[in-house]
Design a protein around this motif. Structure first.
Motif, PDB file in Angstrom:
ATOM      1  N   UNK A  19     -11.374   2.627   6.135  1.00  0.00           N
ATOM      2  CA  UNK A  19     -12.146   3.470   5.427  1.00  0.00           C
ATOM      3  C   UNK A  19     -11.288   4.736   4.842  1.00  0.00           C
ATOM      4  N   UNK A  20      -9.931   4.717   5.174  1.00  0.00           N
ATOM      5  CA  UNK A  20      -9.212   5.656   4.461  1.00  0.00           C
ATOM      6  C   UNK A  20      -8.302   5.198   3.323  1.00  0.00           C
ATOM      7  N   UNK A  21      -8.754   5.552   1.972  1.00  0.00           N
ATOM      8  CA  UNK A  21      -7.821   4.917   1.078  1.00  0.00           C
ATOM      9  C   UNK A  21      -6.428   5.058   1.137  1.00  0.00           C
ATOM     10  N   UNK A  22      -6.061   6.425   1.487  1.00  0.00           N
ATOM     11  CA  UNK A  22      -4.434   6.504   1.673  1.00  0.00           C
ATOM     12  C   UNK A  22      -3.803   5.571   2.724  1.00  0.00           C
ATOM     13  N   UNK A  23      -4.534   5.590   3.846  1.00  0.00           N
ATOM     14  CA  UNK A  23      -4.150   4.726   5.054  1.00  0.00           C
ATOM     15  C   UNK A  23      -4.151   3.289   4.675  1.00  0.00           C
ATOM     16  N   UNK A  24      -5.033   2.655   3.840  1.00  0.00           N
ATOM     17  CA  UNK A  24      -5.013   1.568   3.601  1.00  0.00           C
ATOM     18  C   UNK A  24      -3.811   1.085   2.601  1.00  0.00           C
ATOM     19  N   UNK A  25      -3.695   1.999   1.584  1.00  0.00           N
ATOM     20  CA  UNK A  25      -2.427   1.907   0.469  1.00  0.00           C
ATOM     21  C   UNK A  25      -1.076   2.021   1.625  1.00  0.00           C
ATOM     22  N   UNK A  26      -0.895   2.916   2.340  1.00  0.00           N
ATOM     23  CA  UNK A  26       0.159   2.931   3.255  1.00  0.00           C
ATOM     24  C   UNK A  26       0.280   1.612   3.904  1.00  0.00           C
ATOM     25  N   UNK A  27      -0.769   1.246   4.550  1.00  0.00           N
ATOM     26  CA  UNK A  27      -0.758  -0.109   5.530  1.00  0.00           C
ATOM     27  C   UNK A  27      -0.457  -1.358   4.765  1.00  0.00           C
ATOM     28  N   UNK A  28      -0.909  -1.365   3.353  1.00  0.00           N
ATOM     29  CA  UNK A  28      -0.374  -2.503   2.594  1.00  0.00           C
ATOM     30  C   UNK A  28       1.121  -2.506   2.124  1.00  0.00           C
ATOM     31  N   UNK A  29       1.317  -1.083   1.747  1.00  0.00           N
ATOM     32  CA  UNK A  29       2.978  -1.085   1.433  1.00  0.00           C
ATOM     33  C   UNK A  29       3.749  -1.423   2.574  1.00  0.00           C
ATOM     34  N   UNK A  30       3.412  -1.000   3.862  1.00  0.00           N
ATOM     35  CA  UNK A  30       4.401  -1.380   4.942  1.00  0.00           C
ATOM     36  C   UNK A  30       4.256  -2.859   5.256  1.00  0.00           C
ATOM     37  N   UNK A  31       3.150  -3.410   5.218  1.00  0.00           N
ATOM     38  CA  UNK A  31       3.047  -4.965   5.596  1.00  0.00           C
ATOM     39  C   UNK A  31       3.827  -5.820   4.344  1.00  0.00           C
ATOM     40  N   UNK A  32       3.832  -5.125   3.122  1.00  0.00           N
ATOM     41  CA  UNK A  32       4.610  -6.037   2.148  1.00  0.00           C
ATOM     42  C   UNK A  32       6.267  -5.684   2.686  1.00  0.00           C
ATOM     43  N   UNK A  33       6.497  -4.458   2.850  1.00  0.00           N
ATOM     44  CA  UNK A  33       7.818  -4.331   3.060  1.00  0.00           C
ATOM     45  C   UNK A  33       8.407  -5.188   4.381  1.00  0.00           C
ATOM     46  N   UNK A  34       7.520  -5.168   5.340  1.00  0.00           N
ATOM     47  CA  UNK A  34       7.728  -6.139   6.318  1.00  0.00           C
ATOM     48  C   UNK A  34       7.968  -7.565   6.130  1.00  0.00           C
ATOM     49  N   UNK A  35       6.958  -7.968   5.186  1.00  0.00           N
ATOM     50  CA  UNK A  35       6.858  -9.315   4.743  1.00  0.00           C
ATOM     51  C   UNK A  35       8.265  -9.605   3.896  1.00  0.00           C
TER      52      UNK A  35
END
Length: 283
Positions: A19-35
């Motif tokens: 529900x936190x837009x900043x957290x979602x953006x951060x999570x997506x970026x981190x997942x992409x970097x790990x991928x």
């Protein structure tokens, strides 16, 4: 009749995070970097040392989507492989630092005494130095290289985890359930694992994410200075170092690894801020 407490149940960390837009953006970026770190080398269109001498310092094109460096090496391929190197060095270092720091801090906070006093004085001395300066000092002693870089970053961040876990252990050891564990004869190590460590996990999760961003920066800085990952193996830091001399002719050698570094740190910091807001009871 349904239990009234169900209606007052706190939402999970995951539900609050999404529900936190900043957290979602951060999570997506981190997942992409790990991928990218996991499969990036398999997606690289060229070898990291493969040169196209007719297209040195070239801009983005159909043949080289992000351009080439001064040796005609494909920047996309090198930044993809460099992502794995950066994630491996920073991730391994911070993971080791968290394990060692939490263990030492929990023991110090739970038992106190002379061991606690000595360890905390060492921690205070290490905190007197900026992280990058301390890492530079350690690498200067150990010498450049991948393993030396991991050791240096690990040693730099152990004090942060030790101090956080010690503070939590100091407050937890006064709780009634700790006294109850003593009363029933529960071994000390089981008491620490069962009751102390779980209380430490929440602040450590936040610290781990923020420290990981700092670890990425330290790795890039040391590699930029020639004290970290050594060519021809690519990392964002040594790519920046190689590209800075040719910025007037072609800025892509700096923009590509620099952009990867900025986006990664942004994602980690956004995720860390969101986790702090969710897990910090004072907030």
């Amino acid at each position: 009749m349904p239990d009234a407490s169900v209606h007052h149940r706190r939402p999970s960390v995951w539900s609050r995070l999404i529900r936190d837009s900043g957290g979602v953006v951060g999570l997506v970026i981190v997942i992409l970097v790990l991928l990218i770190a996991a499969i990036g080398p398999f997606l690289a269109p060229y070898g990291v040392a493969q040169s196209d001498l007719t297209n040195r310092l070239a801009g983005p094109s159909a043949a080289h989507l992000l351009g080439t460096d001064e040796l005609g090496q494909d920047l996309l391929s090198r930044v993809l492989v460099g992502t794995r190197v950066t994630v491996y060095v920073a991730g391994t270092s911070v993971l080791l630092a968290s394990i060692i720091g939490v263990t030492v801090g929990a023991i110090c906070g739970y038992f106190g005494g002379w061991f606690d006093g000595i360890v905390m004085r060492v921690v205070d001395v290490m905190f007197a130095f900026p992280a990058i300066l301390l890492a530079l000092l350690i690498v200067a002693v150990l010498g450049p290289g991948l393993n030396q870089l991991i050791i240096a970053i690990t040693l730099v961040y152990i004090p942060a985890f030790a101090r956080v876990s010690r503070g939590v252990a100091l407050s937890v050891r006064r709780e009634l359930y700790i006294e109850a564990a003593y009363a029933i004869g529960l071994p000390v190590w089981k008491t620490i694992v069962r009751y102390v460590i779980p209380n430490i996990l929440s602040p450590v999760m936040v610290l781990f994410t923020v420290t990981l961003a700092s670890g990425v920066l330290v790795e890039a800085t040391l590699s930029f200075l020639g004290l970290g990952v050594q060519p021809p193996e690519p990392s964002w830091g040594n790519m920046l170092n190689a590209g800075k001399a040719f910025m007037e002719l072609s800025p892509w050698g700096v923009l590509v690894p620099g952009g990867a570094l900025v986006v990664t740190m942004l994602g980690l910091n956004l995720l860390g801020d969101s986790l702090r807001d969710i897990l910090d009871p004072r907030l």
